[in-house]
Design a protein around this motif. Structure first.
Motif, short mmCIF file in Angstrom:
data_model
loop_
_atom_site.label_atom_id
_atom_site.label_comp_id
_atom_site.label_asym_id
_atom_site.label_seq_id
_atom_site.Cartn_x
_atom_site.Cartn_y
_atom_site.Cartn_z
N ILE A 258 1.27 -19.76 2.89
CA ILE A 258 2.29 -20.26 2.14
C ILE A 258 2.73 -22.13 2.17
O ILE A 258 2.80 -22.59 1.32
CB ILE A 258 3.56 -19.77 1.98
CG1 ILE A 258 5.28 -20.03 1.08
CG2 ILE A 258 4.70 -19.44 3.56
CD1 ILE A 258 4.11 -19.81 -0.81
N GLU A 259 2.78 -22.24 3.95
CA GLU A 259 2.48 -23.89 4.10
C GLU A 259 1.84 -24.34 3.54
O GLU A 259 1.88 -25.38 2.96
CB GLU A 259 2.63 -24.16 5.31
CG GLU A 259 4.16 -23.40 6.06
CD GLU A 259 4.05 -21.88 6.13
OE1 GLU A 259 2.39 -21.12 6.08
OE2 GLU A 259 5.32 -20.71 5.99
N LYS A 260 0.31 -23.98 3.17
CA LYS A 260 -0.79 -24.88 2.56
C LYS A 260 -0.94 -25.11 1.96
O LYS A 260 -0.83 -25.86 0.56
CB LYS A 260 -1.98 -24.33 3.78
CG LYS A 260 -3.68 -24.79 3.06
CD LYS A 260 -4.67 -24.46 3.51
CE LYS A 260 -5.76 -24.38 3.42
NZ LYS A 260 -5.97 -24.79 1.50
N LEU A 261 -0.90 -24.12 1.03
CA LEU A 261 -0.98 -23.95 -0.73
C LEU A 261 0.35 -24.80 -1.06
O LEU A 261 0.55 -25.49 -1.88
CB LEU A 261 -0.13 -22.34 -0.83
CG LEU A 261 0.16 -22.32 -2.88
CD1 LEU A 261 -1.37 -22.32 -3.15
CD2 LEU A 261 0.66 -20.95 -3.04
N LYS A 262 1.80 -24.92 -0.36
CA LYS A 262 2.37 -25.70 -0.77
C LYS A 262 2.08 -27.03 -1.15
O LYS A 262 2.50 -27.86 -1.20
CB LYS A 262 3.91 -24.96 -0.15
CG LYS A 262 4.64 -23.99 -0.99
CD LYS A 262 5.90 -23.74 -0.01
CE LYS A 262 6.51 -22.69 -1.01
NZ LYS A 262 7.89 -22.38 0.21
N LYS A 263 1.73 -27.92 0.29
CA LYS A 263 0.44 -28.63 1.06
C LYS A 263 -0.05 -28.87 -0.32
O LYS A 263 0.14 -30.39 -0.27
CB LYS A 263 0.53 -29.07 2.84
CG LYS A 263 -0.24 -30.49 2.62
CD LYS A 263 -0.47 -29.87 4.24
CE LYS A 263 -0.50 -31.11 4.80
NZ LYS A 263 -1.16 -31.15 6.06
N GLU A 264 -1.00 -28.29 -0.84
CA GLU A 264 -2.72 -28.37 -1.75
C GLU A 264 -1.02 -28.71 -3.05
O GLU A 264 -1.33 -29.52 -3.93
CB GLU A 264 -2.90 -28.08 -1.49
CG GLU A 264 -4.40 -27.64 -2.15
CD GLU A 264 -5.18 -26.34 -2.70
OE1 GLU A 264 -6.08 -26.16 -2.96
OE2 GLU A 264 -5.27 -26.59 -0.82
N LEU A 265 0.09 -27.87 -3.46
CA LEU A 265 0.44 -28.66 -4.60
C LEU A 265 1.22 -29.44 -4.80
O LEU A 265 1.23 -31.01 -5.37
CB LEU A 265 1.87 -27.25 -4.86
CG LEU A 265 1.52 -26.13 -5.10
CD1 LEU A 265 2.14 -25.17 -5.09
CD2 LEU A 265 1.10 -25.96 -7.15
N ASP A 266 2.12 -30.15 -2.96
CA ASP A 266 2.23 -31.81 -3.12
C ASP A 266 1.17 -32.60 -3.61
O ASP A 266 1.53 -33.67 -4.14
CB ASP A 266 2.95 -31.43 -1.89
CG ASP A 266 3.92 -31.13 -1.85
OD1 ASP A 266 4.77 -31.25 -3.14
OD2 ASP A 266 4.94 -30.68 -1.40
N LYS A 267 0.19 -32.43 -2.43
CA LYS A 267 -1.47 -32.97 -2.57
C LYS A 267 -1.28 -33.29 -3.83
O LYS A 267 -1.84 -35.02 -4.65
CB LYS A 267 -2.28 -32.54 -1.99
CG LYS A 267 -3.62 -33.91 -1.77
CD LYS A 267 -4.61 -32.54 -0.97
CE LYS A 267 -5.99 -33.52 -1.37
NZ LYS A 267 -7.16 -32.35 -0.27
N LYS A 268 -1.44 -32.56 -5.01
CA LYS A 268 -2.07 -32.59 -6.61
C LYS A 268 -0.79 -33.05 -7.51
O LYS A 268 -0.95 -33.18 -8.99
CB LYS A 268 -2.67 -31.35 -7.11
CG LYS A 268 -3.86 -30.56 -5.93
CD LYS A 268 -4.65 -31.00 -5.79
CE LYS A 268 -6.14 -31.16 -4.58
NZ LYS A 268 -6.91 -32.24 -4.42
N GLY A 269 0.30 -33.57 -6.69
CA GLY A 269 1.31 -33.26 -7.64
C GLY A 269 2.30 -33.97 -8.76
O GLY A 269 2.45 -33.92 -9.65
N LEU A 270 0.91 -35.36 -8.71
CA LEU A 270 1.16 -36.35 -9.43
C LEU A 270 0.09 -35.30 -11.30
O LEU A 270 0.69 -36.06 -12.17
CB LEU A 270 -0.12 -37.44 -10.04
CG LEU A 270 0.12 -38.66 -10.75
CD1 LEU A 270 1.18 -39.54 -10.80
CD2 LEU A 270 -1.19 -40.00 -9.93
N PHE A 271 -0.48 -34.67 -11.03
CA PHE A 271 -1.63 -33.79 -11.88
C PHE A 271 -0.65 -33.14 -12.94
O PHE A 271 -0.50 -32.86 -14.21
CB PHE A 271 -2.37 -32.70 -12.03
CG PHE A 271 -3.14 -32.37 -12.64
CD1 PHE A 271 -4.07 -32.80 -13.28
CD2 PHE A 271 -2.94 -30.88 -12.69
CE1 PHE A 271 -4.95 -32.12 -14.55
CE2 PHE A 271 -3.51 -29.86 -13.81
CZ PHE A 271 -4.48 -30.91 -14.97
#
Length: 334
Positions: A258-271
């Motif tokens: 879950i931590e990796k998924l949330k980090k990936e969401l933050d990484k693509k947050g500008l989208f």
């Protein structure tokens, strides 16, 4: 644009080649095969010689499916069903990709590319500039947001083209690519009236890339505005179903923490911000003011923002700010 992007070939390939195999993977692994539902309409016939492109699908209305009300957004029950189904679809495509990567070759080329730059620019930059013009004198939107919006209008296309590329280390799946509530149909219980089944439609923008794009696309367009502060609950339900599905398919090694998924969401947050500023206005536009999409893509017309859209965006901006997704320069450096 349609010819250059080959979107109908993508849709036909997904519905006729990948969807049946995904369904088969899930059904064979299920203890109760009768409960395994397809996630897409069946393809009856396709003929893809441009310009005479024809795709004939089963009529989901005959099976009791209907669309949700666009301007209302989806309630929690609908959103949970969407994300559970999406998680199963993502997990099964990840397993199928590992088993038969050649099958996904047509979807490895980024749909958002330089060949379509002018059309993409008209849509993204044009709609962001339209937003800037319409909120210029609205006191509820701070200058800081307007400044970042100006930066975003100049960089949105470059960001989308670059970020949408498949990147090793991401949780990569076959994304739907256009996951908003008009591209899904629901069926309801005759006895209770509650939503019980779903089909996704319009698989024209599929790509092999990060699952985060589908999640941001859906969450930034489709849940009811009163669920804005409950998106974490929806993400956790998506992740829980992912875990269950990968376990069912005996591919636990593909499941992201879950931590990796949330980090990936933050990484693509500008989208998420881009979708909220460019697509959400079309989702919430009043029925009598829906613009001509051809004119929008030619920069000849802009969407007229509804009161509901401006109220929703006003609630979204502080959330984006808190998450750090409005820092355009940070995302451009990554």
């Amino acid at each position: 644009m349609i010819k250059e992007s080959n979107v109908f070939q993508r849709e036909s390939d997904v519905i006729s080649k990948i969807a049946p195999r995904v369904y088969d993977i899930l059904q064979k692994a299920s203890e109760d095969r009768k409960k395994t539902q397809p996630f897409a309409a069946k393809c009856i016939y396709s003929q893809l010689e441009y310009p005479d492109v024809i795709i004939v699908l089963e009529d989901l209305k005959e099976e009791g499916f209907r669309m949700a009300e666009r301007t209302e957004g989806l309630d929690m029950d609908h959103c949970l069903l969407v994300l559970r189904t999406l998680a199963k679809y993502h997990a099964a495509t990840a397993v199928l990709y590992e088993q038969d990567p050649q099958l996904f070759e047509p979807f490895r080329e980024n749909l958002y590319n330089n060949k379509l730059r002018q059309d993409l620019n008209n849509f993204y930059e044009g709609n962001i500039n339209n937003l800037l013009a319409q909120i210029e004198n609205l006191p509820n939107f701070q200058d800081k947001f307007k400044i970042n919006l100006q930066k975003l209008s100049e960089a949105a296309v470059d960001y989308v083209i670059k970020s949408y590329q498949k990147q090793d280390g991401d949780f990569n799946v076959l994304t739907h690519g256009d996951l908003w509530l008009n591209n899904m149909m629901f069926r309801y219980s005759e006895s209770t009236g509650r939503v019980q089944d779903i089909r996704f439609v319009d698989f024209q923008l599929v790509n092999v890339t990060s699952a985060a794009f589908d999640l941001h696309y859906f969450l930034s367009t489709s849940p009811s505005p009163n669920l804005l502060k409950k998106h974490d609950i929806l993400i956790e339900e998506y992740h829980k179903t992912l875990e269950e599905t990968f376990a069912l398919l005996d591919h636990k090694h593909l499941h992201p923490p879950i931590e990796k998924l949330k980090k990936e969401l933050d990484k693509k947050g500008l989208f998420a911000v881009i979708i909220a500023c460019t697509l959400l206005p079309f989702v919430l536009v009043e029925h009598s003011k829906v613009p001509d999409i051809d004119k929008v893509l030619k920069n000849e017309e802009g969407v007229k923002f509804s009161k509901k859209y401006l109220e929703t965006l006003e609630k979204m901006v502080p959330i984006f700010e808190e998450k750090g997704w409005l820092d355009v320069e940070k995302f451009l450096k990554e």
